[in-house]
Design a protein around this motif. Structure first.
Motif, PDB file in Angstrom:
ATOM      1  N   PHE A  14       0.839  -1.204   0.000  1.00 14.16           N
ATOM      2  CA  PHE A  14       0.000   0.000   0.000  1.00 14.16           C
ATOM      3  C   PHE A  14       0.875   1.256   0.000  1.00 14.16           C
ATOM      4  CE2 PHE A  14      -3.607  -2.225   2.614  1.00 14.16           C
ATOM      5  CZ  PHE A  14      -3.913  -3.015   1.520  1.00 14.16           C
ATOM      6  N   TYR A  19      -9.281  -0.442  -0.111  1.00 14.60           N
ATOM      7  CA  TYR A  19      -8.701  -1.786  -0.183  1.00 14.60           C
ATOM      8  C   TYR A  19      -9.607  -2.807   0.483  1.00 14.60           C
ATOM      9  CZ  TYR A  19      -7.067  -1.144   4.657  1.00 14.60           C
ATOM     10  OH  TYR A  19      -7.002  -0.932   6.009  1.00 14.60           O
ATOM     11  N   CYS A  24      -7.073  -1.788  -4.110  1.00 16.13           N
ATOM     12  CA  CYS A  24      -6.257  -3.000  -3.994  1.00 16.13           C
ATOM     13  C   CYS A  24      -7.117  -4.100  -3.389  1.00 16.13           C
ATOM     14  CB  CYS A  24      -5.027  -2.773  -3.122  1.00 16.13           C
ATOM     15  SG  CYS A  24      -3.958  -4.233  -3.036  1.00 16.13           S
TER      16      CYS A  24
END
Length: 249
Positions: free
Chosen positions: A27, A102, A131
């Motif tokens: 990240f 995410y 993500c």
């Protein structure tokens, strides 16, 4: 076979899910994060990733989860994260407010990933990144859990969309594909008493989805192999799918 009650599992969930610094570091490498960055953890569970990411970056970190029991655990870890009860397909936040979103080990619970990606598109700013941490079908077959409990691989390949399906759905719903990262695959793992205790508690969600007979056979396999102490296996690893919101859909 039965359903998974995550309010019950929340009591032992942190014995299973630790924050993985490999994912956190990914990240930090991919997303420019400052104290004003707004980040959403979708299906945050007990807040392992949510809490550590906020502590490291001091960013505005939010979490949403369907389980109140999970969120109660998350609140205990960090008072600086903003948590709400909600569904992945009905996120309780305004349009176009997040810079980064995410999801870790959640997508296999989502029945309609097209609707999920539409909701991601709604809450993300233009150019916002996503993500998704998951496992490919190949990695599911590589799990040591699949060795001991073969039927878990069958049920999980039915639950988990494979990587190409995720990318295809994302592209249909306003996202461009950035990259795939394979993490931790092939790393040696030692399985000892903690692993056995978690199996006996059914601390892994897939164990609730197989027959009692398959569960007992697998548990006996583990006990037999571990009769002389801990055993070693290779990690199946995970896959990170990186996406970015297009300005126009």
């Amino acid at each position: 076979m039965g359903k998974i009650n995550y309010n019950d599992i929340s009591k032992i969930y942190d014995d299973v899910r630790d924050e993985e610094m490999t994912i956190i570091n990914s990240f930090l490498d991919e997303v420019k994060i400052s104290e004003t960055t707004k980040i959403l953890d979708v299906g945050c569970g007990t807040g392992n990733y949510t809490s550590i990411l906020q502590k490291i970056t001091k960013a505005e970190v939010y979490g949403v989860d369907a389980s109140e029991g999970m969120l109660e655990k998350a609140k205990e870890k960090n008072q600086h994260i903003i948590l709400k009860v909600g569904l992945v397909t009905d996120i309780p936040f305004e349009d176009c407010i997040f810079d980064f979103l995410y999801m870790t080990d959640v997508i296999h619970h989502i029945k309609d990933i097209d609707k999920m990606f539409l909701e991601f598109y709604r809450v993300l700013k233009n150019g916002g990144k996503v993500c998704i941490s998951t496992q490919s079908h190949r990695q599911i077959d590589l799990r040591y859990m699949s060795e001991f409990f073969p039927s878990t691989a069958i049920v999980d390949k039915q639950r988990y969309p494979d990587i190409e399906e995720i990318i295809s759905s994302a592209k249909k719903n306003g996202f461009s594909f950035l990259k795939i990262e394979i993490i931790s695959e092939g790393e040696e793992v030692e399985l000892g008493n903690k692993f056995l205790e978690l199996l006996e508690k059914k601390g892994y969600s897939m164990l609730h989805l197989i027959s009692d007979e398959d569960y007992q056979i697998g548990l006996n396999r583990v006990k037999c192999e571990m009769k002389n102490g801990p055993i070693k296996r290779k990690s199946a690893g995970g896959t990170l799918v990186w996406l970015i919101k297009n300005e126009k859909m």
